[in-house]
Design a protein around this motif. Structure first.
Motif, PDB file in Angstrom:
ATOM      1  N   LEU A  55      14.960  99.614  19.498  1.00  0.00           N
ATOM      2  CA  LEU A  55      15.994  98.936  20.282  1.00  0.00           C
ATOM      3  C   LEU A  55      15.631  98.950  21.769  1.00  0.00           C
ATOM      4  O   LEU A  55      15.779  97.940  22.467  1.00  0.00           O
ATOM      5  CB  LEU A  55      17.343  99.617  20.050  1.00  0.00           C
ATOM      6  N   GLN A  76      20.895 103.186  26.915  1.00  0.00           N
ATOM      7  CA  GLN A  76      21.774 102.519  25.949  1.00  0.00           C
ATOM      8  C   GLN A  76      23.230 102.764  26.327  1.00  0.00           C
ATOM      9  O   GLN A  76      23.585 103.886  26.694  1.00  0.00           O
ATOM     10  CB  GLN A  76      21.505 103.038  24.539  1.00  0.00           C
TER      11      GLN A  76
ATOM     12  N   HIS B  78      25.912 106.612  19.588  1.00  0.00           N
ATOM     13  CA  HIS B  78      24.628 106.052  20.000  1.00  0.00           C
ATOM     14  C   HIS B  78      24.103 105.256  18.798  1.00  0.00           C
ATOM     15  O   HIS B  78      24.439 105.575  17.663  1.00  0.00           O
ATOM     16  CB  HIS B  78      23.657 107.187  20.332  1.00  0.00           C
ATOM     17  N   THR B  79      23.281 104.257  19.054  1.00  0.00           N
ATOM     18  CA  THR B  79      22.690 103.505  17.951  1.00  0.00           C
ATOM     19  C   THR B  79      21.223 103.880  17.807  1.00  0.00           C
ATOM     20  O   THR B  79      20.483 103.879  18.791  1.00  0.00           O
ATOM     21  CB  THR B  79      22.889 101.996  18.171  1.00  0.00           C
ATOM     22  N   GLY B  81      17.526 103.361  16.260  1.00  0.00           N
ATOM     23  CA  GLY B  81      16.753 102.223  15.777  1.00  0.00           C
ATOM     24  C   GLY B  81      15.255 102.461  15.705  1.00  0.00           C
ATOM     25  O   GLY B  81      14.491 101.510  15.840  1.00  0.00           O
ATOM     26  N   VAL B  92      18.885  99.938  11.099  1.00  0.00           N
ATOM     27  CA  VAL B  92      19.418 100.404  12.377  1.00  0.00           C
ATOM     28  C   VAL B  92      20.801 100.991  12.101  1.00  0.00           C
ATOM     29  O   VAL B  92      21.592 100.392  11.376  1.00  0.00           O
ATOM     30  CB  VAL B  92      19.506  99.243  13.381  1.00  0.00           C
ATOM     31  N   VAL B  94      24.407 102.676  13.614  1.00  0.00           N
ATOM     32  CA  VAL B  94      25.338 102.981  14.695  1.00  0.00           C
ATOM     33  C   VAL B  94      26.005 104.307  14.343  1.00  0.00           C
ATOM     34  O   VAL B  94      26.729 104.396  13.353  1.00  0.00           O
ATOM     35  CB  VAL B  94      26.406 101.874  14.840  1.00  0.00           C
TER      36      VAL B  94
END
Lengths: 227, 227
Positions: A55, A76, B78-79, B81, B92, B94
């Motif tokens: 990402l 992020q 936070h995501t 990935g 991905v 979340v």
């Protein structure tokens, strides 16, 4: 080549809220959309995440492609997933906020359809980008209280007046000069340089740099910059 | 029904780090995986995001389905990935962190393969869930300093000893009793109740509740709980 999946899945994008500081206003970098939907509307730089990139990599690639910016501070922010946020189909977007030093900021002005806007007067934005922008500004304001992130927006050498101007621009409020200096210097984060800044008729002003080691120590023990 | 897209896209999931406090240890809720990959390994509750639900809704739905928990405090974390984080394909995720009051926590123990683990002794986790867990714990520790989130982990009425026990469990460190009480009461966040807590041989202890209005005011002006 079309792709086939057993179950439907949302499209995944990244969007970047890029802040810069020109010495007067806090600014945000927008691009004008060339395609529908929201053709000719201003929007945050961003685009689809590729399968072979993280990402963060997607955010940096889109930023470079659409604005010419590289080597920025990038963090992020939040992932936005309202069901109807894109009129075409379900799109989930991982939002980033980026801070750009004035030296790097000029690169962006070369990008065809990229333009800086003072945060107090941004145009109507495409999609839910106004909401993403508001979240980024709130994060920046909040972090400035316990994390001297603002240094990412200043040149490597700066005066206390420049630092105060930045805090005032981000927080949108005037600060008492004597009080501000006392508090900032009280944190023992700044290293005075053997150089002065000369600016026309003004008295030469002491230049400082930021001490990253002291910053890490202070951050670890926790602090609050009360204004 | 298979879905066809012009470009390949990552799968999108949500994962939840659920914290609880049993009066002694800070705990995290894990589920045992029934399927490959990582069959029989412990993992964070979570699953795929449906097209017609927001990310928050997906997290709440998965939590209810897999652990029986409803009405919890839930916040996006936070995501994640990384390209290779799932051995099957690009996924991905979340991540959310959730805080559960002791009264609600018992519901989860009814779920077939859900179990509470003290954070100091969690088993090896599937995928990158150890990394997600570490990020959630760091967020919880950090937020406890400037946001009395910990109240979400306590019963509605609590003693100062219980509050101190929670802070000690989250921060993983012993705190001086007199000092802790002075600081906590100094924030003027707690409302003393006309009730005492009786616990066996101990002297009856004053019960408190948390004042949400005072909390919102304090949060707005910024504060740091220095320990």
């Amino acid at each position: 080549m079309p792709c086939v999946y057993e179950y439907s899945r949302p499209a995944l994008t990244v969007d970047c809220v890029v802040f810069g500081f020109d010495g007067g206003d806090l600014q945000v970098l927008l691009i004008r959309r060339g395609l529908e939907p929201f053709k000719d509307r201003w929007a945050l730089p961003g685009g689809f995440v590729h399968l072979d990139e993280t990402l963060d990599e997607a955010a940096r690639r889109e930023l470079a492609e659409e604005t010419g910016l590289r080597e920025v501070f990038l963090e992020q922010l939040h992932t936005f997933g309202a069901v109807e946020r894109d009129p075409r189909e379900r799109v989930v977007s991982v939002a980033y906020f980026a801070l750009v030093k004035p030296t790097a900021a000029t690169a962006a002005t070369d990008a065809a359809e990229a333009e800086w806007f003072p945060v107090a007067s941004i145009p109507p934005l495409a999609f839910d980008h106004a909401e993403i922008f508001a979240a980024a500004l709130a994060r920046l304001r909040g972090k400035l209280r316990y994390d001297p992130l603002g240094f990412e927006l200043l040149p490597p050498k700066f005066t206390l007046s420049q630092l105060q101007g930045l805090y005032e621009a981000v927080l949108g409020t005037a600060l008492d000069k004597r009080n501000f200096r006392k508090k900032v210097l009280g944190f023992d984060l700044l290293v005075p340089l053997n150089e002065k800044h000369r600016d026309g008729a003004h008295r030469p002003a002491q230049l400082f740099r930021f001490d990253p080691a002291k910053y890490r120590r202070l951050k670890k023990q926790g602090f609050l910059f009360e204004l």
